[in-house]
Design an enzyme around this catalytic site. Structure first.
Site, PDB file in Angstrom:
ATOM      1  N   ARG A 152     -10.133   2.100   6.870  1.00  0.00           N
ATOM      2  CA  ARG A 152      -9.600   1.114   7.809  1.00  0.00           C
ATOM      3  C   ARG A 152      -9.124   1.785   9.090  1.00  0.00           C
ATOM      4  NH1 ARG A 152      -4.178   2.741   8.693  1.00  0.00           N
ATOM      5  NH2 ARG A 152      -2.697   1.753   7.279  1.00  0.00           N
ATOM      6  N   LYS A 175       5.173  13.879  14.753  1.00  0.00           N
ATOM      7  CA  LYS A 175       3.824  14.308  15.117  1.00  0.00           C
ATOM      8  C   LYS A 175       3.513  13.949  16.569  1.00  0.00           C
ATOM      9  CE  LYS A 175       2.126  13.575  10.395  1.00  0.00           C
ATOM     10  NZ  LYS A 175       1.218  12.777   9.554  1.00  0.00           N
ATOM     11  N   LYS A 221       0.840  -1.200   0.000  1.00  0.00           N
ATOM     12  CA  LYS A 221       0.000   0.000   0.000  1.00  0.00           C
ATOM     13  C   LYS A 221       0.877   1.253   0.000  1.00  0.00           C
ATOM     14  CE  LYS A 221      -1.105   2.350   3.374  1.00  0.00           C
ATOM     15  NZ  LYS A 221      -2.291   2.359   4.220  1.00  0.00           N
ATOM     16  N   GLY A 270      -3.826  10.765  14.782  1.00  0.00           N
ATOM     17  CA  GLY A 270      -3.076  11.619  13.867  1.00  0.00           C
ATOM     18  C   GLY A 270      -1.580  11.412  13.851  1.00  0.00           C
ATOM     19  N   ASP A 293       1.407   9.638  13.215  1.00  0.00           N
ATOM     20  CA  ASP A 293       1.897   8.425  12.563  1.00  0.00           C
ATOM     21  C   ASP A 293       3.330   8.571  12.052  1.00  0.00           C
ATOM     22  OD1 ASP A 293       1.375  10.191  10.534  1.00  0.00           O
ATOM     23  OD2 ASP A 293       0.045   8.881   9.405  1.00  0.00           O
ATOM     24  N   GLN A 304     -10.860  12.241   8.156  1.00  0.00           N
ATOM     25  CA  GLN A 304     -10.730  11.234   9.200  1.00  0.00           C
ATOM     26  C   GLN A 304     -11.585  11.574  10.410  1.00  0.00           C
ATOM     27  OE1 GLN A 304     -10.136   7.752  10.589  1.00  0.00           O
ATOM     28  NE2 GLN A 304      -9.260   8.324   8.617  1.00  0.00           N
TER      29      GLN A 304
END
Length: 316
Positions: free
Chosen positions: A112, A228, A68, A222, A224, A140
């Protein structure tokens, strides 16, 4: 030749798939050691600001493996296109033959992720939800609220966005089915909510330990990358239960990574989601506990949703 499945076809198929159940199975397989999931490939961009993640892997003795590519470019709204982009590639696990290209434009990653949030709330949120807090105003944020409705009837929602205009626009998008309140600050939102979802690309903590009332559950979505952070590290120290979707990934990204780096918590405090959902003793035990699930996004989620869409497509 590989089958090409486009976004509109994917969106037509998804209502027939129990995505939350697929995520649950995937996390169990992952925590039980039945998957091969290498470290995340990552590209970080500065001008314009954005990131691209390459996540890939397979479930042992399964039919397929998946690669992906998903990106988030946060100035895309100025161009009139979604911030999320990407595609999924499905291959035969026994031969390597490409079986499908899912041109989902990042949509399946969004779905997902929202389904994982609902799964986390199923096992860790308090039984009685007084109000749902959503930090962030993007796709999101909307999907997290939508999927949470599968597990809670709560319609009282507090939202916070970086600007009042964005928050007001988001409130209108949610429509009349919800009782919407706009918070001036994340702290104000936390004062009213015992289920909070954070969905921003912030690099500065938005929620402080002092903001959170007892009994609150937080889905941190958020953060990831290693840069962050939406939760103050001390907040994870304050929590009774801290859950990682992937313990290996939590060593290099997400809220847990930052909290460990800051010396707020030790790695042995962390429970992995797939392990916890198989053991009721590792789940919420009472209504006063503070629980946090750090969702950095794991390739097994992409494997499960890609397989499900492809299988449903073949049955059409």
């Amino acid at each position: 030749m590989a089958t090409v499945i486009r976004l509109k076809e994917i969106q037509a198929i998804l209502p027939d798939i129990d995505v939350v159940a697929a995520m649950e199975e995937g996390f169990i397989q992952y925590s039980n050691g039945n998957t091969v999931v290498p470290p995340v490939g990552e590209l970080l961009f500065e001008d314009p600001k954005g990131d691209a993640h390459i996540k890939y892997g397979y479930i042992k003795n399964d039919d397929y493996y998946v690669i992906k590519v998903a990106s988030g470019f946060y100035d895309n709204a100025k161009l009139g296109i979604p911030s999320s982009q990407g595609l999924m590639l499905l291959f035969d696990q026994k031969t390597g033959v490409p079986k499908a290209v899912l041109l989902d434009e990042g949509y399946l990653t969004d779905i997902r992720t929202a389904a994982a949030g609902a799964l986390a709330a199923k096992y860790f949120a308090p039984k009685k939800i007084s109000a749902i807090g959503i930090i962030g105003t993007g796709i999101q944020a909307k999907l997290q609220l939508e999927y949470l409705q599968k597990y809670t009837p709560c319609k009282t929602v507090w939202i916070w966005g970086r600007t009042k205009d964005k928050a007001e626009k988001f409130a209108k998008e949610l429509g009349p089915d919800f009782d919407i309140h706009i918070a001036e600050t994340p702290a104000e939102l936390a004062q009213h909510c015992n289920l909070i979802v954070t969905t921003t690309p912030s690099e500065l903590a938005l929620l402080k330990a002092a903001d959170i009332q007892k009994g609150t559950h937080i889905n941190a979505v958020g953060s990831d990358t290693e840069h962050k952070q939406e939760l103050e590290s001390v907040l994870l120290k304050k929590a009774d239960i801290v859950v990682a979707d992937s313990i290996p990934q939590s060593k290099s990204r997400g809220e847990i990574f930052r909290a460990v780096q800051d010396g707020a918590i030790l790695e042995d405090k962390i429970i992995e989601l797939g392990t916890a959902i198989q053991n009721p003793k590792l789940q919420r035990q009472n209504e006063d506990q503070i629980t946090i699930v750090d969702l950095t996004g794991v390739a097994v989620q992409d494997i499960m949703i890609t397989k499900a869409v492809y299988t449903a497509y073949l049955k059409k």
